[in-house]
Motif scaffolding. Structure first.
Motif, PDB file in Angstrom:
ATOM      1  N   UNK B   4      24.726  15.389  84.013  1.00  0.00           N
ATOM      2  CA  UNK B   4      25.937  15.835  83.346  1.00  0.00           C
ATOM      3  C   UNK B   4      25.848  17.321  83.014  1.00  0.00           C
ATOM      4  N   UNK B   5      26.940  17.995  83.236  1.00  0.00           N
ATOM      5  CA  UNK B   5      26.976  19.430  82.944  1.00  0.00           C
ATOM      6  C   UNK B   5      28.011  19.693  81.861  1.00  0.00           C
ATOM      7  N   UNK B   6      27.575  20.376  80.806  1.00  0.00           N
ATOM      8  CA  UNK B   6      28.510  20.731  79.732  1.00  0.00           C
ATOM      9  C   UNK B   6      28.763  22.232  79.762  1.00  0.00           C
ATOM     10  N   UNK B   7      30.018  22.610  79.956  1.00  0.00           N
ATOM     11  CA  UNK B   7      30.407  24.011  79.888  1.00  0.00           C
ATOM     12  C   UNK B   7      31.085  24.235  78.547  1.00  0.00           C
ATOM     13  N   UNK B   8      31.030  25.464  78.050  1.00  0.00           N
ATOM     14  CA  UNK B   8      31.662  25.731  76.757  1.00  0.00           C
ATOM     15  C   UNK B   8      32.670  26.859  76.890  1.00  0.00           C
ATOM     16  N   UNK B   9      33.802  26.665  76.219  1.00  0.00           N
ATOM     17  CA  UNK B   9      34.901  27.617  76.318  1.00  0.00           C
ATOM     18  C   UNK B   9      35.460  27.869  74.923  1.00  0.00           C
ATOM     19  N   UNK B  10      35.585  29.157  74.573  1.00  0.00           N
ATOM     20  CA  UNK B  10      36.197  29.494  73.281  1.00  0.00           C
ATOM     21  C   UNK B  10      37.645  29.882  73.543  1.00  0.00           C
ATOM     22  N   UNK B  86      36.823  33.074  75.568  1.00  0.00           N
ATOM     23  CA  UNK B  86      36.898  32.916  77.023  1.00  0.00           C
ATOM     24  C   UNK B  86      38.325  32.691  77.511  1.00  0.00           C
ATOM     25  N   UNK B 174      38.422  27.164  83.409  1.00  0.00           N
ATOM     26  CA  UNK B 174      37.102  27.538  82.920  1.00  0.00           C
ATOM     27  C   UNK B 174      36.020  26.997  83.857  1.00  0.00           C
ATOM     28  N   UNK B 177      36.056  29.059  87.036  1.00  0.00           N
ATOM     29  CA  UNK B 177      35.450  30.369  86.798  1.00  0.00           C
ATOM     30  C   UNK B 177      33.918  30.256  86.795  1.00  0.00           C
ATOM     31  N   UNK B 178      33.423  29.179  86.181  1.00  0.00           N
ATOM     32  CA  UNK B 178      31.968  28.973  86.152  1.00  0.00           C
ATOM     33  C   UNK B 178      31.418  28.816  87.562  1.00  0.00           C
ATOM     34  N   UNK B 182      28.701  31.094  89.409  1.00  0.00           N
ATOM     35  CA  UNK B 182      27.461  30.482  89.899  1.00  0.00           C
ATOM     36  C   UNK B 182      27.260  30.802  91.374  1.00  0.00           C
TER      37      UNK B 182
END
Lengths: 155, 193
Positions: B4-10, B86, B174, B177-178, B182
């Motif tokens: 599992x991959x968790x990305x974070x966005x503000x 972000x 988001x 964009x990641x 990458x």
């Protein structure tokens, strides 16, 4: 007499990642300790980001070199204690945006620093995500007491 | 081992006072269960976190939603809450023409947040259930959005209709964009020696 310095920050010599603020299944933080620039740890969003490198025993750090991309500000701290706590600033540096070329942080503390753990904090980035490819820590195993401790006590 | 991959966005929520920013955020955050029925002015900022799963992937985008005060009194404090954001969602109220006219001012504000460059902004029209009081048309909203390269959404928090769409768009963008970053970094890294 002159022996080339050893990189203490290699998983193969017992260094490990105690914590990191991002975890990508294909780009885990451990990849900064494999000595390879081709592999990297990728941050997954937001700042600050950080990771802590723990050494098997205390070491005396003479130089730190970190290869990264898109990092705007590095803050490095050291902890002498067995548990990773009571970190003290070791050095910081604002980086230049090199676009998609590796940036190199080079820190040589004026006085050798004793550390069991090193915390690498990325306060800001030039993009939403950053990568760290390799951490190299030159130093000696153990505490070079004869050289350093009296100096520290006097100053 | 989990992949599992968790990305974070503000994500910043911006717009005039009383357009329904907090209603939008709280309705979305509670999956429609908590529409605030009485008005309470947001002081400085409210923050909430909402995980959004990206369909057909193992990716979850954790949205750190900064519901910022719209009242003029808090203007001078906003920049410090906007650091390293972000994404952003601009909100106006279709029954309040002034809130629509204020959008250029908010866009100007957004331009000063340098971390936001690259991400596409989102424009949300709220309170569309109050059709009889409507003073800004869909066409006006769409035109403004097109002029400023924003994605346009209309919703009603009171009837819980279409409140998720703008947030899902931000989460998807988001993630894209990641993946793009990458790819660029992977390519550069592969050329190292």
């Amino acid at each position: 007499m002159v022996v080339p310095p050893d990189n203490m920050a290699l998983a193969s010599s017992g260094a490990r990642i105690a914590m990191a603020t991002s975890e990508h299944p294909k780009h885990p933080p451990e990849l900064v300790l494999d000595g390879n620039l081709k592999t990297f740890w990728m941050s997954t969003g937001l700042f600050p980001q950080e990771f802590v490198v723990t050494f098997p025993t205390q070491i005396t750090v003479s130089k730190i070199i970190v290869s990264s991309m898109k990092v705007a500000q590095w803050n490095v701290e050291a902890s002498k204690t067995d548990k990773p706590s009571s970190f003290e600033p070791l050095g910081d540096q604002a980086m230049e945006d090199t676009d998609n070329v590796i940036q190199t942080l080079s820190l040589a503390p004026k006085e050798p620093v004793v550390a069991r753990h090193l915390r690498f904090e990325i306060a800001r980035g030039f993009g939403p995500f950053v990568s760290v490819h390799r951490v190299v820590v030159y130093g000696e195993r153990g505490v070079a007491e004869a050289k350093n401790v009296p100096q520290a006590a006097e100053s | 081992m989990s992949t599992k991959l968790i990305l974070r966005n503000k994500c910043l929520i911006l717009g005039n006072a009383t357009v329904g920013k907090t209603a939008l955020v709280q309705t979305f955050h509670s999956d429609g269960a908590q529409f605030p029925k009485t008005y309470g002015m947001t002081i400085h900022a409210d923050v909430c976190v909402k995980p959004i799963n990206i369909p057909d992937t193992n990716v979850t985008v954790e949205m750190f939603i900064f519901d910022l005060a719209g009242h003029d009194v808090f203007q001078e404090y906003l920049p410090k809450y906007c650091r390293s954001a972000s994404s952003y969602i601009l909100v106006f109220d279709v029954t309040n023409a002034d809130s629509f006219k204020a959008l250029p001012k908010w866009l100007q504000f957004v331009k000063q947040i340098k971390d936001l460059r690259g991400g596409r902004g989102v424009l949300v029209a709220t309170k569309i259930d109050q059709a009889f009081r409507r003073s800004v048309t869909t066409q006006q909203g769409e035109e403004f959005a097109k002029q400023h390269n924003l994605m346009y959404f209309e919703c009603s928090s009171a009837t819980n209709s279409d409140v998720e769409a703008p947030f899902y768009f931000v989460a998807n963008a988001s993630h894209e964009l990641f993946e793009e970053h990458l790819r660029i970094i992977s390519k550069a890294a592969a050329e190292m020696h």
